[in-house]
Design an enzyme around this catalytic site. Structure first.
Site, PDB file in Angstrom:
ATOM      1  N   GLU A 264      -4.902  21.487  14.643  1.00 56.74           N
ATOM      2  CA  GLU A 264      -4.460  20.127  15.003  1.00 56.74           C
ATOM      3  C   GLU A 264      -2.992  19.894  14.649  1.00 56.74           C
ATOM      4  O   GLU A 264      -2.665  19.025  13.841  1.00 56.74           O
ATOM      5  CB  GLU A 264      -5.302  19.087  14.254  1.00 56.74           C
ATOM      6  CG  GLU A 264      -6.722  18.971  14.719  1.00 56.74           C
ATOM      7  CD  GLU A 264      -7.509  17.957  13.882  1.00 56.74           C
ATOM      8  OE1 GLU A 264      -7.019  17.546  12.814  1.00 56.74           O
ATOM      9  OE2 GLU A 264      -8.610  17.605  14.295  1.00 56.74           O
ATOM     10  N   CYS A 338      17.498  -6.212   6.224  1.00 58.37           N
ATOM     11  CA  CYS A 338      17.621  -6.979   4.983  1.00 58.37           C
ATOM     12  C   CYS A 338      16.577  -6.612   3.939  1.00 58.37           C
ATOM     13  O   CYS A 338      16.389  -7.347   2.970  1.00 58.37           O
ATOM     14  CB  CYS A 338      17.495  -8.466   5.278  1.00 58.37           C
ATOM     15  SG  CYS A 338      18.899  -9.070   6.181  1.00 58.37           S
ATOM     16  N   ASP A 339      15.859  -5.518   4.166  1.00 53.51           N
ATOM     17  CA  ASP A 339      14.853  -5.121   3.182  1.00 53.51           C
ATOM     18  C   ASP A 339      15.461  -4.087   2.246  1.00 53.51           C
ATOM     19  O   ASP A 339      16.052  -3.105   2.698  1.00 53.51           O
ATOM     20  CB  ASP A 339      13.646  -4.527   3.922  1.00 53.51           C
ATOM     21  CG  ASP A 339      12.458  -4.356   2.997  1.00 53.51           C
ATOM     22  OD1 ASP A 339      12.647  -3.809   1.886  1.00 53.51           O
ATOM     23  OD2 ASP A 339      11.356  -4.752   3.377  1.00 53.51           O
TER      24      ASP A 339
HETATM   25  C1  LIG Z   1      -1.846  13.707  11.106  1.00 50.89           C
HETATM   26  C2  LIG Z   1      -2.967  14.647  11.331  1.00 50.89           C
HETATM   27  C3  LIG Z   1      -2.708  15.923  11.843  1.00 50.89           C
HETATM   28  C4  LIG Z   1      -1.314  16.431  12.109  1.00 50.89           C
HETATM   29  O1  LIG Z   1      -0.693  16.848  10.949  1.00 50.89           O
HETATM   30  P1  LIG Z   1       0.748  17.541  10.951  1.00 50.89           P
HETATM   31  O2  LIG Z   1       1.025  17.788   9.532  1.00 50.89           O
HETATM   32  O3  LIG Z   1       1.693  16.594  11.603  1.00 50.89           O
HETATM   33  O4  LIG Z   1       0.640  18.796  11.740  1.00 50.89           O
HETATM   34  C5  LIG Z   1      -3.781  16.733  12.098  1.00 50.89           C
HETATM   35  N1  LIG Z   1      -5.047  16.335  11.858  1.00 50.89           N
HETATM   36  C6  LIG Z   1      -5.332  15.124  11.371  1.00 50.89           C
HETATM   37  C7  LIG Z   1      -6.744  14.731  11.156  1.00 50.89           C
HETATM   38  C8  LIG Z   1      -4.311  14.244  11.082  1.00 50.89           C
HETATM   39  O5  LIG Z   1      -4.583  13.040  10.588  1.00 50.89           O
END
Ligand SMILES: *Cc1c(COP(=O)(O)O)cnc(C)c1O
Length: 391
Positions: A264, A338-339
């Site tokens: 992912e 402004c933060d």
């Molecule tokens: C954010 C996320 C990713 C991506 O992570 P990276 O570090 O950007 O590759 C993959 N899986 C899940 C469940 C996430 O929440």
């Protein structure tokens, strides 16, 4: 001082500067061809894995359409992301719902749209899935180590202890779901490849337990994201991660009985595709003798640089005067709002040319991930970050 050729070849950089010409700052330029190269690199290095792009890193339709055309799958974290991918024509069997935190009605919505692959890490969520997405495949996210070596850790909030994961997988089966596999995320911008080793060892334990004690064969390992991209400190190429991870997998699982592997990636696919172009609004010192200059730019934490919170992600900051500068000095870099949290780097000791002037362009390199999706709608009236797509 940053040298632009550490990040881009001349032709690659020229594309960005061309797109940035005569355009009022701030804006993000995203070169889609760089995402394509990264995607193809990842497919080449993990030929047997399915890539589910974590779309929160850069959720634009331009990016989704590109990755969809290349054959990618998608991981979405909400029904809104889900609608976006579906609207791009991606079929539901290429989409997972990877957020463990979701309303029952959203589980139902996703199921009605054809999604049948869900992450979970709690009993309450599992029961919702059983009720509103009956018969679906579920994978349980486990807690893993890695928060010390990840620059943007994702631990604690997500995942459960492996013992609880076992209970959830058993319960999933009882509830008529398919206990499909196990997932983890070693933390984003994870530099230490050994983090995957530890996590895979835990997964192996779960697979063995489920087989031996429950006679249930889990089918899938979701290795999450976490692969790093190039900020100011160098990281190993993806090849190193791929080689090591494949080695860990083949040590723990038989080659002819290898589970399905899902990746992912978010940051590693899109991080290198973006350059955020900004301008110096003001340069000042806090006292007559102060050695540090405060450099305020027209982007800050609320225009896409939120990952500089705690100075966690350190983007390479480039200004053309670096090519000719004879002297540089320490600066604090801060945004325009402004933060008072809107300070990108105070401790990190960024150096910019002494010749820097108001109106000079500042380029934030490697800003393709987690920038436009995080930019605020109108804090202080500043508009959301504009994005220009090129290829
Ligand atoms: C954010 C996320 C990713 C991506 O992570 P990276 O570090 O950007 O590759 C993959 N899986 C899940 C469940 C996430 O929440």
């Amino acid at each position: 001082m940053i040298k632009i050729d550490q990040y881009f070849d001349p032709a690659g950089w020229q594309k960005f500067t061309q797109a940035a010409k005569d355009r009022p700052t701030p804006f993000l330029v995203v070169d889609l061809s760089r995402i394509k190269i990264k995607y193809q690199e990842m497919v080449g290095l993990f030929p047997n894995a399915k890539i589910h792009y974590a779309m929160k890193a850069s959720p634009a339709v331009e990016v989704i359409n590109l990755l969809a055309s290349l054959g990618s799958n998608f991981d979405c974290a909400s029904v809104y992301e889900l609608d976006r991918v579906l609207d791009c024509g991606v079929s539901p069997d290429r989409i997972s719902y990877g957020n463990t935190i979701k309303k029952a009605e959203h589980v139902k919505y996703a199921f009605d749209k054809g999604i049948d692959l869900f992450a979970t890490d709690s009993e309450a969520d599992l029961k919702n899935i059983a009720q509103f997405a009956p018969g679906s495949r579920v994978f349980v996210r486990i807690l893993v180590q890695g928060s010390e070596t990840a620059e943007w850790p994702l631990s604690r909030k997500f995942g459960c202890h492996p013992d609880m994961a076992i209970d959830l997988l058993i319960q999933a089966k009882k509830l008529g779901l398919v206990p499909y596999g196990v997932s983890f995320h070693v933390g984003s911008q994870q530099k230490d490849v050994a983090a995957w080793d530890d996590a895979i060892a835990k997964v192996k334990y779960l697979f063995d337990w489920m087989k031996k004690e429950e006679d249930t064969k889990l089918q899938m390992i979701n290795l999450g994201g976490g692969f790093p991209t190039n900020y100011i400190s160098e990281v190993n190429p993806l090849q190193v991660y791929a080689d090591e991870i494949k080695r860990y997998l083949s040590e723990d699982f038989d080659e002819d009985d290898m589970p399905e592997i899902i990746l992912e990636p978010g940051r590693s696919l899109v991080g290198g595709s973006g350059v955020l172009v900004s301008e110096v609004v003001l340069i000042s010192r806090k006292s007559h003798t102060d050695l540090t200059r405060w450099v305020y730019t027209d982007v800050g934490l609320f225009q896409g640089l939120i990952e500089t919170l705690g100075e966690a992600i350190k983007y390479p900051v480039y200004t053309p005067k670096m090519e000719t500068s004879v002297k540089e000095g320490t600066v604090v870099l801060a945004g325009p709002t402004c933060d008072s949290t809107d300070i990108m780097y105070e401790e990190a000791g960024y150096q910019l040319p002494e010749e820097l002037e108001i109106g000079d362009k500042i380029y934030w390199l490697t800003t393709g991930a987690y920038t436009n999706s995080y930019s605020s709608v109108e804090f202080n009236g500043f508009p959301p970050l504009e994005v220009v797509y090129i290829d």
